[in-house]
Enzyme design. Sequence first.
Site, PDB file in Angstrom:
ATOM      1  N   ASN A   1       0.884  -1.060   0.149  1.00 60.42           N
ATOM      2  CA  ASN A   1      -0.107   0.076   0.103  1.00 60.42           C
ATOM      3  C   ASN A   1       0.732   1.362  -0.056  1.00 60.42           C
ATOM      4  O   ASN A   1       0.622   2.146  -0.821  1.00 60.42           O
ATOM      5  CB  ASN A   1      -0.991   0.129   1.301  1.00 60.42           C
ATOM      6  CG  ASN A   1      -2.341  -0.968   0.957  1.00 60.42           C
ATOM      7  OD1 ASN A   1      -3.008  -0.630   0.118  1.00 60.42           O
ATOM      8  ND2 ASN A   1      -2.262  -2.171   1.544  1.00 60.42           N
TER       9      ASN A   1
ATOM     10  N   ARG B   1       2.967  -0.679  26.019  1.00 59.99           N
ATOM     11  CA  ARG B   1       2.665   0.061  24.611  1.00 59.99           C
ATOM     12  C   ARG B   1       2.738   1.480  24.927  1.00 59.99           C
ATOM     13  O   ARG B   1       2.886   2.170  23.531  1.00 59.99           O
ATOM     14  CB  ARG B   1       1.053  -0.225  24.453  1.00 59.99           C
ATOM     15  CG  ARG B   1       0.384   0.001  23.296  1.00 59.99           C
ATOM     16  CD  ARG B   1      -0.976  -0.426  23.438  1.00 59.99           C
ATOM     17  NE  ARG B   1      -1.123  -1.947  23.586  1.00 59.99           N
ATOM     18  CZ  ARG B   1      -0.731  -2.756  22.396  1.00 59.99           C
ATOM     19  NH1 ARG B   1      -0.325  -2.399  21.407  1.00 59.99           N
ATOM     20  NH2 ARG B   1      -0.826  -4.064  22.532  1.00 59.99           N
TER      21      ARG B   1
ATOM     22  N   MET C   1       0.959  -3.093  11.884  1.00 58.67           N
ATOM     23  CA  MET C   1       0.327  -4.205  12.869  1.00 58.67           C
ATOM     24  C   MET C   1       0.519  -4.006  14.315  1.00 58.67           C
ATOM     25  O   MET C   1       0.851  -4.931  15.147  1.00 58.67           O
ATOM     26  CB  MET C   1       0.861  -5.588  12.240  1.00 58.67           C
ATOM     27  CG  MET C   1       0.732  -6.053  10.882  1.00 58.67           C
ATOM     28  SD  MET C   1      -0.826  -5.921  10.306  1.00 58.67           S
ATOM     29  CE  MET C   1      -1.726  -7.247  10.965  1.00 58.67           C
ATOM     30  N   ARG C   2       0.296  -2.859  14.686  1.00 57.66           N
ATOM     31  CA  ARG C   2       0.073  -2.608  16.165  1.00 57.66           C
ATOM     32  C   ARG C   2      -1.139  -1.938  16.671  1.00 57.66           C
ATOM     33  O   ARG C   2      -1.863  -1.088  15.956  1.00 57.66           O
ATOM     34  CB  ARG C   2       1.468  -1.761  16.659  1.00 57.66           C
ATOM     35  CG  ARG C   2       2.677  -1.978  16.394  1.00 57.66           C
ATOM     36  CD  ARG C   2       3.218  -3.003  17.332  1.00 57.66           C
ATOM     37  NE  ARG C   2       3.183  -1.791  18.670  1.00 57.66           N
ATOM     38  CZ  ARG C   2       3.466  -2.559  19.816  1.00 57.66           C
ATOM     39  NH1 ARG C   2       3.619  -3.838  20.251  1.00 57.66           N
ATOM     40  NH2 ARG C   2       3.265  -1.961  21.156  1.00 57.66           N
TER      41      ARG C   2
ATOM     42  N   ASN D   1      -6.145   4.555   8.159  1.00 59.80           N
ATOM     43  CA  ASN D   1      -5.896   3.225   8.085  1.00 59.80           C
ATOM     44  C   ASN D   1      -6.711   2.684   6.942  1.00 59.80           C
ATOM     45  O   ASN D   1      -7.723   3.065   6.453  1.00 59.80           O
ATOM     46  CB  ASN D   1      -6.361   2.494   9.432  1.00 59.80           C
ATOM     47  CG  ASN D   1      -6.030   1.113   9.333  1.00 59.80           C
ATOM     48  OD1 ASN D   1      -4.782   0.606   9.053  1.00 59.80           O
ATOM     49  ND2 ASN D   1      -6.816  -0.033   9.859  1.00 59.80           N
TER      50      ASN D   1
ATOM     51  N   HIS E   1      -8.204  -1.115   5.987  1.00 62.68           N
ATOM     52  CA  HIS E   1      -8.313  -2.611   6.345  1.00 62.68           C
ATOM     53  C   HIS E   1      -9.172  -3.442   5.335  1.00 62.68           C
ATOM     54  O   HIS E   1      -9.797  -2.836   4.442  1.00 62.68           O
ATOM     55  CB  HIS E   1      -9.358  -2.295   7.537  1.00 62.68           C
ATOM     56  CG  HIS E   1      -9.762  -3.736   8.233  1.00 62.68           C
ATOM     57  ND1 HIS E   1      -8.971  -4.250   9.177  1.00 62.68           N
ATOM     58  CD2 HIS E   1     -10.868  -4.415   8.224  1.00 62.68           C
ATOM     59  CE1 HIS E   1      -9.381  -5.634   9.558  1.00 62.68           C
ATOM     60  NE2 HIS E   1     -10.820  -5.636   8.995  1.00 62.68           N
TER      61      HIS E   1
ATOM     62  N   GLN F   1      -7.826  -3.400  -5.028  1.00 65.81           N
ATOM     63  CA  GLN F   1      -8.543  -2.313  -4.734  1.00 65.81           C
ATOM     64  C   GLN F   1      -8.048  -1.451  -3.913  1.00 65.81           C
ATOM     65  O   GLN F   1      -8.304  -0.381  -3.532  1.00 65.81           O
ATOM     66  CB  GLN F   1     -10.060  -2.822  -4.546  1.00 65.81           C
ATOM     67  CG  GLN F   1     -10.695  -3.685  -5.458  1.00 65.81           C
ATOM     68  CD  GLN F   1     -10.640  -2.841  -6.908  1.00 65.81           C
ATOM     69  OE1 GLN F   1     -10.974  -1.620  -6.881  1.00 65.81           O
ATOM     70  NE2 GLN F   1     -10.437  -3.545  -8.019  1.00 65.81           N
TER      71      GLN F   1
END
Length: 215
Positions: free
Chosen positions: A14, A65, A90-91, A107, A109, A173
Site C-alpha cells: 500500500n 505500549r 500491525m500494532r 488506516n 483494512h 482495490q
Amino acid sequence: MKNIVILISGRGSNMEALIAARDAGDLPVNIAAVISNRPDAKGLETAARAGIATRCLDHKAYAGRVAFDAALAECIDGFAPDLVVLAGFMRILSEGFVRRYDGRLVNIHPSLLPSFPGLHTHQRALDEGVRIHGCTVHFVTPALDHGPVIVQAAVPVLDDDTEDSLTARVLAQEHRVYPLAVRWFAEGRLRLEDGRVRLDAPTLADAVLVAPRLA
Ligand code: GRF
C-alpha cells in the site's frame, strides 16, 4: 503541499501504491518519512530506494505500549505531518496516541467494515459465505479497526475463490482507494467533523467505488 508520514510493519505494497501515485502526479503530497515497528519490514528498503527518509522503532525495545507510542509520536512529530497513514501497521495503538492525531490518522483494512474487524478477514469472509467483500479506508478511533469510513471498494466473492485469490482481488482495490483517499485529504477536500467524514464536492466517480472487475 501537505506532508504525510506512512507507518508500516511489513511488505508495504500500500505504501508503494502511494509512492507510485505521487510519482505519477496523482498524489500531491510530500512523503516525509516511512516508519516501521519491525526492523525486517521489506517496505523499509523499498522506501529507502525511493529516496524517502526511513526510521525503525522496534516495539520490542520498549517497556510497554504507552512507552512505545510516546517514542513513535515523537518520531512522527519530527516530520511535522499533516496526515499519518497506517499502511499495514500491525500494532494496536493506545488511546492517547489516537487522540493526539484525531482527524489526521487514517488506516486501510481488508474488509468492508464494520464486517470482519481484526485478522484473517479473507478466510473469514469465505467461511461466512458472503458474496461481496472488499476494503475500507477510515479515520482511526481508539477501537480496533473502527472509525468513520472515508471510502470502500467492493469485490465479488466467487465460488472457486481461495484465500489467496480473494486476498489478491481485494489488495488490487486497496491500491486504488488508498491513494484516492489520501489525495482527497491532500486537496483539502476531506476532513473529520464531529466524528463524521466530510468530502467537499464529491463526484459520482468518487462516490461509487464498487469494483466488479475480476483480478
Ligand atoms: C493490507 O491488506 C492492509 O489492508 C492490511 O495489511 C495489509 C498490508 O499489506 N492492514 P501491505 O504491507 O500494504 O502490502
